[in-house]
Each structure stands twice: as structure tokens, then as C-alpha cells.
Design a protein around this motif. Structure first.
Motif, PDB file in Angstrom:
ATOM      1  N   CYS A  77       0.827  -1.214   0.000  1.00 54.38           N
ATOM      2  CA  CYS A  77       0.000   0.000   0.000  1.00 54.38           C
ATOM      3  C   CYS A  77       0.859   1.260   0.000  1.00 54.38           C
ATOM      4  O   CYS A  77       0.681   2.146  -0.850  1.00 54.38           O
ATOM      5  CB  CYS A  77      -0.934  -0.018   1.207  1.00 54.38           C
ATOM      6  N   ILE A  78       1.774   1.361   0.936  1.00 52.29           N
ATOM      7  CA  ILE A  78       2.579   2.583   1.047  1.00 52.29           C
ATOM      8  C   ILE A  78       3.491   2.785  -0.163  1.00 52.29           C
ATOM      9  O   ILE A  78       3.543   3.898  -0.724  1.00 52.29           O
ATOM     10  CB  ILE A  78       3.357   2.588   2.372  1.00 52.29           C
ATOM     11  N   PRO A  79       4.204   1.754  -0.645  1.00 50.09           N
ATOM     12  CA  PRO A  79       5.003   1.962  -1.859  1.00 50.09           C
ATOM     13  C   PRO A  79       4.161   2.356  -3.068  1.00 50.09           C
ATOM     14  O   PRO A  79       4.602   3.158  -3.905  1.00 50.09           O
ATOM     15  CB  PRO A  79       5.695   0.612  -2.062  1.00 50.09           C
ATOM     16  N   THR A  80       2.953   1.821  -3.188  1.00 48.70           N
ATOM     17  CA  THR A  80       2.084   2.180  -4.311  1.00 48.70           C
ATOM     18  C   THR A  80       1.615   3.621  -4.199  1.00 48.70           C
ATOM     19  O   THR A  80       1.529   4.346  -5.200  1.00 48.70           O
ATOM     20  CB  THR A  80       0.886   1.227  -4.390  1.00 48.70           C
ATOM     21  N   LEU A  81       1.300   4.059  -2.986  1.00 47.92           N
ATOM     22  CA  LEU A  81       0.968   5.472  -2.769  1.00 47.92           C
ATOM     23  C   LEU A  81       2.113   6.363  -3.222  1.00 47.92           C
ATOM     24  O   LEU A  81       1.901   7.370  -3.915  1.00 47.92           O
ATOM     25  CB  LEU A  81       0.657   5.710  -1.295  1.00 47.92           C
ATOM     26  N   GLN A  82       3.308   6.015  -2.856  1.00 50.97           N
ATOM     27  CA  GLN A  82       4.470   6.822  -3.243  1.00 50.97           C
ATOM     28  C   GLN A  82       4.654   6.840  -4.756  1.00 50.97           C
ATOM     29  O   GLN A  82       4.954   7.895  -5.340  1.00 50.97           O
ATOM     30  CB  GLN A  82       5.712   6.280  -2.533  1.00 50.97           C
ATOM     31  N   ALA A  83       4.421   5.709  -5.401  1.00 52.20           N
ATOM     32  CA  ALA A  83       4.532   5.647  -6.865  1.00 52.20           C
ATOM     33  C   ALA A  83       3.439   6.470  -7.538  1.00 52.20           C
ATOM     34  O   ALA A  83       3.693   7.176  -8.519  1.00 52.20           O
ATOM     35  CB  ALA A  83       4.466   4.192  -7.331  1.00 52.20           C
ATOM     36  N   ALA A  84       2.219   6.383  -7.012  1.00 50.77           N
ATOM     37  CA  ALA A  84       1.107   7.147  -7.584  1.00 50.77           C
ATOM     38  C   ALA A  84       1.331   8.646  -7.426  1.00 50.77           C
ATOM     39  O   ALA A  84       1.051   9.435  -8.333  1.00 50.77           O
ATOM     40  CB  ALA A  84      -0.199   6.729  -6.923  1.00 50.77           C
ATOM     41  N   HIS A  85       1.837   9.049  -6.277  1.00 57.04           N
ATOM     42  CA  HIS A  85       2.135  10.463  -6.059  1.00 57.04           C
ATOM     43  C   HIS A  85       3.228  10.936  -7.005  1.00 57.04           C
ATOM     44  O   HIS A  85       3.137  12.039  -7.575  1.00 57.04           O
ATOM     45  CB  HIS A  85       2.556  10.684  -4.606  1.00 57.04           C
ATOM     46  N   ALA A  86       4.245  10.122  -7.219  1.00 59.87           N
ATOM     47  CA  ALA A  86       5.334  10.500  -8.127  1.00 59.87           C
ATOM     48  C   ALA A  86       4.837  10.679  -9.548  1.00 59.87           C
ATOM     49  O   ALA A  86       5.387  11.477 -10.315  1.00 59.87           O
ATOM     50  CB  ALA A  86       6.439   9.440  -8.084  1.00 59.87           C
ATOM     51  N   GLU A  87       3.774   9.958  -9.906  1.00 56.49           N
ATOM     52  CA  GLU A  87       3.189  10.060 -11.246  1.00 56.49           C
ATOM     53  C   GLU A  87       2.153  11.173 -11.339  1.00 56.49           C
ATOM     54  O   GLU A  87       1.568  11.396 -12.398  1.00 56.49           O
ATOM     55  CB  GLU A  87       2.568   8.712 -11.624  1.00 56.49           C
ATOM     56  N   GLY A  88       1.905  11.876 -10.244  1.00 61.65           N
ATOM     57  CA  GLY A  88       0.939  12.976 -10.249  1.00 61.65           C
ATOM     58  C   GLY A  88      -0.502  12.534 -10.305  1.00 61.65           C
ATOM     59  O   GLY A  88      -1.357  13.244 -10.837  1.00 61.65           O
ATOM     60  N   VAL A 120      -0.296   4.833   7.038  1.00 62.78           N
ATOM     61  CA  VAL A 120      -0.547   5.362   5.696  1.00 62.78           C
ATOM     62  C   VAL A 120      -0.663   6.881   5.744  1.00 62.78           C
ATOM     63  O   VAL A 120      -0.099   7.600   4.900  1.00 62.78           O
ATOM     64  CB  VAL A 120      -1.825   4.741   5.103  1.00 62.78           C
ATOM     65  N   PHE A 121      -1.363   7.393   6.746  1.00 59.26           N
ATOM     66  CA  PHE A 121      -1.540   8.840   6.872  1.00 59.26           C
ATOM     67  C   PHE A 121      -0.212   9.544   7.152  1.00 59.26           C
ATOM     68  O   PHE A 121      -0.009  10.683   6.709  1.00 59.26           O
ATOM     69  CB  PHE A 121      -2.549   9.149   7.967  1.00 59.26           C
ATOM     70  N   ASP A 122       0.685   8.897   7.875  1.00 63.60           N
ATOM     71  CA  ASP A 122       1.988   9.497   8.112  1.00 63.60           C
ATOM     72  C   ASP A 122       2.743   9.702   6.799  1.00 63.60           C
ATOM     73  O   ASP A 122       3.397  10.740   6.590  1.00 63.60           O
ATOM     74  CB  ASP A 122       2.821   8.611   9.043  1.00 63.60           C
ATOM     75  N   VAL A 123       2.630   8.738   5.895  1.00 63.85           N
ATOM     76  CA  VAL A 123       3.276   8.864   4.588  1.00 63.85           C
ATOM     77  C   VAL A 123       2.593   9.957   3.778  1.00 63.85           C
ATOM     78  O   VAL A 123       3.250  10.765   3.107  1.00 63.85           O
ATOM     79  CB  VAL A 123       3.260   7.515   3.841  1.00 63.85           C
ATOM     80  N   ALA A 124       1.258  10.000   3.828  1.00 65.67           N
ATOM     81  CA  ALA A 124       0.536  11.061   3.126  1.00 65.67           C
ATOM     82  C   ALA A 124       0.991  12.433   3.607  1.00 65.67           C
ATOM     83  O   ALA A 124       1.231  13.349   2.804  1.00 65.67           O
ATOM     84  CB  ALA A 124      -0.972  10.897   3.341  1.00 65.67           C
TER      85      ALA A 124
END
Length: 397
Positions: free
Chosen positions: A189-200, A222-226
Motif C-alpha cells: 500500500c505505502i510503496p504504491t501510494l508513493q509511486a502514484a504520487h510520483a506520477e501525479g 498510511v496517513f503518516d506517509v501522506a
């Protein structure tokens, strides 16, 4: 743009409809530059060619602040199971529910997802929606979560509608991580969030805090990463039980906490202090035949703004009518017609971090709806009737 001879429901504050009979609205470059009684119109607008509304009702355009419109397949068979007595949690634990939609969504390509999603988006547009939120959460693997978010972005290119995306990787536990929720949160979940954010691809981060989903501690990671990524958060909270999700969301200054059937007065107090919007989802309450109502009076008492949304999804709320959602908010939750309209306009905008929407006031974005109605209470009163006359986006009729 100039609209004259309209009854304005300005919603200029939260105390009422803000009605102005025989009103007019002027917009330039997509924003409202003047609104009020036509008799008080500034001299420089007097000779502007305008659109005569014929006395019709003019309101802010509708906003659907909680949807899952991108998905594969449907879950009609579960509807029948629930009618025969099966509960939502029981179906989910037996391999149905969200996980069954995950299988169908993983199998669909982006073209198919977009084609199906547009049928639902068109229904929302037809009832006056100009801004929608769309969540991921039916992929639960990196490839499909990103595919869903790309499809959501593509909707804004295919239709005259604005889209806000929410990453909902913490929606359910996929079969391949059965019994290992922490491994799923940290390893996928967290790595995918980071990838999605990097892709805008991400405007906000969501989660499902529930016994059949994830604990407050898991959501907090998850919220800490957000927070580290600079992304706002929101949360499915207190829908089926009280786990403390609403207070957790408030602690992170969440844009919204949604569902909230099992929320308590202390949750309302915490949300009021953080400015977190309470999003009412009566379609899910209706479809699941719930009996525990959200604490509407507690939200009123503490001054928590209440939004209303369709929660359009294949399982618990296959609803694509914002007008019916407003009616349900009144009939099922005892919200007033003013609260229901604010919930689909100004408060829905706040739940998406879009404070320039949802009211007919100077400086607001000129997203408006002209209805074949005389009074705004009719929007929540009627059932199965679409009175939309014209939808206005960015000052364009």
C-alpha cells in the motif's frame, strides 16, 4: 456570462438558502463577479447581453465528494444475498464484497474501465454535477491501483467535469495477503501510494478503518506517509462499528470523515475542532438496510459541516443520482432541505479542499445549475425527477 430573471439560492452562509428573487449573476474568466437583485445590478452590466432564466431557480452546481465510479463488473448477486439475510461483513469474509470487485477490476483494461465509468459519470453530469471525487481501492496491487487512478484522470479529459482523485489502497486486504495486514500496508500500500504520487495521480489519501478492513494504527501509518508527501487525508470511519476512526481522522486534520453511522458526540467534538467535514452517505445506509443512524444532531450541536454524496460503488451504494442522495439524506437521516443542498454544494466542496465552490458569491467559481423549479426545497423533495434546465461550468452555459 450574465444570467437574469432567476431566483437565486446563493447559500451565502449556512443559515438558509439565501434566496434572492428576481436576481442576476455575472461571471468573467470563470468566476462570479457580481450576484444579487437585478434591480441593484451595477451600471457597467446593465447593457450586457444576458440569458433570461425565465424565473427559474439558480443554485451552485452539485458536487459529489465521495465516489468509487471506476470499477469492473457489478455485485448484483450480493444484493440478492443481503435480501435473504446475509450481512455486509459476512459476505466480505466469504470472499465477496470489495474483494470480488478487485478480481473484476484487475481483469479489465483501462479502456474498459473508462467506458464503464463514463456511463456513471454521465448520470451524475445529467443531474448537475461539475466536480467529483474518484477513489482507487479496487486494485489492491500496484498495477491496478495506478490503472484506476489513470482512468479517473482520463474522465476529466473525456467529459466537461473536474475530477479529484483519492488513493484508497487501504480499502481491503487482498487474498494474497490474507492474515497479513501489516505486510500489505508496509509492503504494497505505502510503496504504491508513493509511486502514484510520483506520477501525479493523487489529490488525497483515503482509507477504510473497520473490523473487516484496517485498524486505526495501520491507517495511521498510511496517513503518516501522506503527510510526508504533502497530501490531505480523508477516511471511511465508524460505518459498521466504532473503532476510533473519526477521532483519528480529526487528529490528522482530515478533509473529511465519511459514513459515521457509529460515530459519537466525542467524535463530533474532535471533528469540529479540526475542521473535518462529516460526509453523509445515505445510499449505503439504504442499500445495506442499516438501522444505526449517524449522529446528525451531535454534528449540528458542535458545528460540524455535513456533506452529502452518492458513494457510487458496485456493492453497498450503486447510486448515480445526487438528487436522490439529497432526498435520502432528508428522509433517512432527517437532514433539512437546506442541509442537504449545502451538503451537495458548499460542504461537499470543503470536503474536497475546494473552498471556491458551492456558493453564489463574488469570487466563487461560476459552476451553477439552472433548474425548472421555483424553490430549492424541491430539489430534495422530489423523487425520480430531474428538473435540470442548464448546467454551467466555469461561466459557460
Amino acid at each position: 456570462m450574465l444570467i437574469t430573471n432567476a431566483t437565486l439560492a446563493t447559500l451565502r452562509d449556512d443559515s438558509g438558502f439565501g434566496l434572492i428573487p428576481e436576481g442576476a449573476v455575472a461571471a468573467r474568466d470563470g468566476s462570479i463577479i457580481w450576484a444579487g437583485p437585478a434591480a441593484e445590478m451595477p451600471d457597467d452590466l446593465q447593457n450586457t447581453d444576458g440569458y433570461d432564466a425565465g424565473g427559474r431557480l439558480l443554485t451552485p452546481a452539485l458536487i459529489d465528494c465521495h465516489t468509487h465510479v471506476v470499477f469492473g463488473g457489478n455485485r448484483a448477486e450480493e444484493f440478492e444475498q443481503r435480501l435473504n439475510g446475509a450481512g455486509y461483513a459476512e459476505i466480505a469474509r466469504a470472499g465477496g464484497g470489495i474483494v470480488s470487485t478487485v478480481r473484476a477490476t484487475r481483469a479489465a483494461d483501462e479502456d474498459a474501465l473508462l467506458r464503464d465509468a463514463l456511463t456513471r459519470v454521465d448520470a451524475l453530469i445529467a443531474e448537475g454535477v461539475t466536480l467529483i471525487e474518484i477513489k482507487s481501492g479496487y486494485g489492491l496491487d500496484a498495477e491496478t491501483e495506478l490503472k484506476m487512478l489513470r482512468t479517473a484522470r482520463a474522465i476529466a479529459g473525456a467529459r466537461d467535469i473536474e475530477v479529484r482523485t483519492s488513493f484508497l489502497g487501504a480499502h481491503a486486504l487482498p487474498a494474497e495477503y490474507a492474515g497479513r495486514p501489516d505486510a500489505y500496508i508496509d509492503g504494497l500500500c505505502i510503496p504504491t501510494l508513493q509511486a502514484a504520487h510520483a506520477e501525479g495521480l493523487v489529490d488525497a489519501v483515503d482509507g477504510f478503518c473497520e473490523g473487516i478492513a484496517f485498524s486505526p494504527a495501520q491507517i495511521a501509518r498510511v496517513f503518516d506517509v501522506a503527510r510526508a508527501l504533502g497530501l490531505p487525508v480523508k477516511l471511511h470511519a465508524e460505518q459498521l462499528s466504532h473503532l476510533g476512526g473519526a477521532t483519528l481522522a480529526a487528529g490528522y486534520g482530515a478533509l473529511s470523515a465519511d459514513h459515521l453511522e457509529y460515530a459519537q458526540a466525542a467524535d463530533a467534538q474532535a471533528m469540529a475542532a479540526s475542521g473535518t467535514v462529516a460526509v453523509m452517505l445515505p445510499g449505503a445506509f439504504y442499500t445495506l438496510r442499516e438501522t444505526q443512524m449517524p449522529p446528525i444532531q451531535a454534528f449540528r450541536d458542535h458545528g460540524v459541516p455535513m456533506a452529502v454524496a452518492t458513494d457510487c460503488n458496485p456493492g453497498s451504494s450503486p447510486l448515480t443520482s445526487p438528487l436522490l442522495a439529497m432526498n435520502m439524506a432528508c428522509t433517512l437521516f432527517r437532514m433539512t432541505p437546506v442541509e442537504a443542498l449545502l451538503g451537495m454544494t458548499a460542504h461537499a466542496a470543503r470536503a474536497l479542499g475546494a473552498p471556491d465552490r458551492g456558493r453564489i458569491i463574488k469570487g466563487a467559481r461560476a459552476d451553477l445549475c439552472l433548474w425548472d423549479l421555483r424553490h430549492p426545497a424541491e430539489l430534495a423533495y422530489r423523487i425520480g425527477y430531474n428538473p435540470l434546465h442548464k448546467r454551467i461550468t466555469g461561466g459557460r452555459l
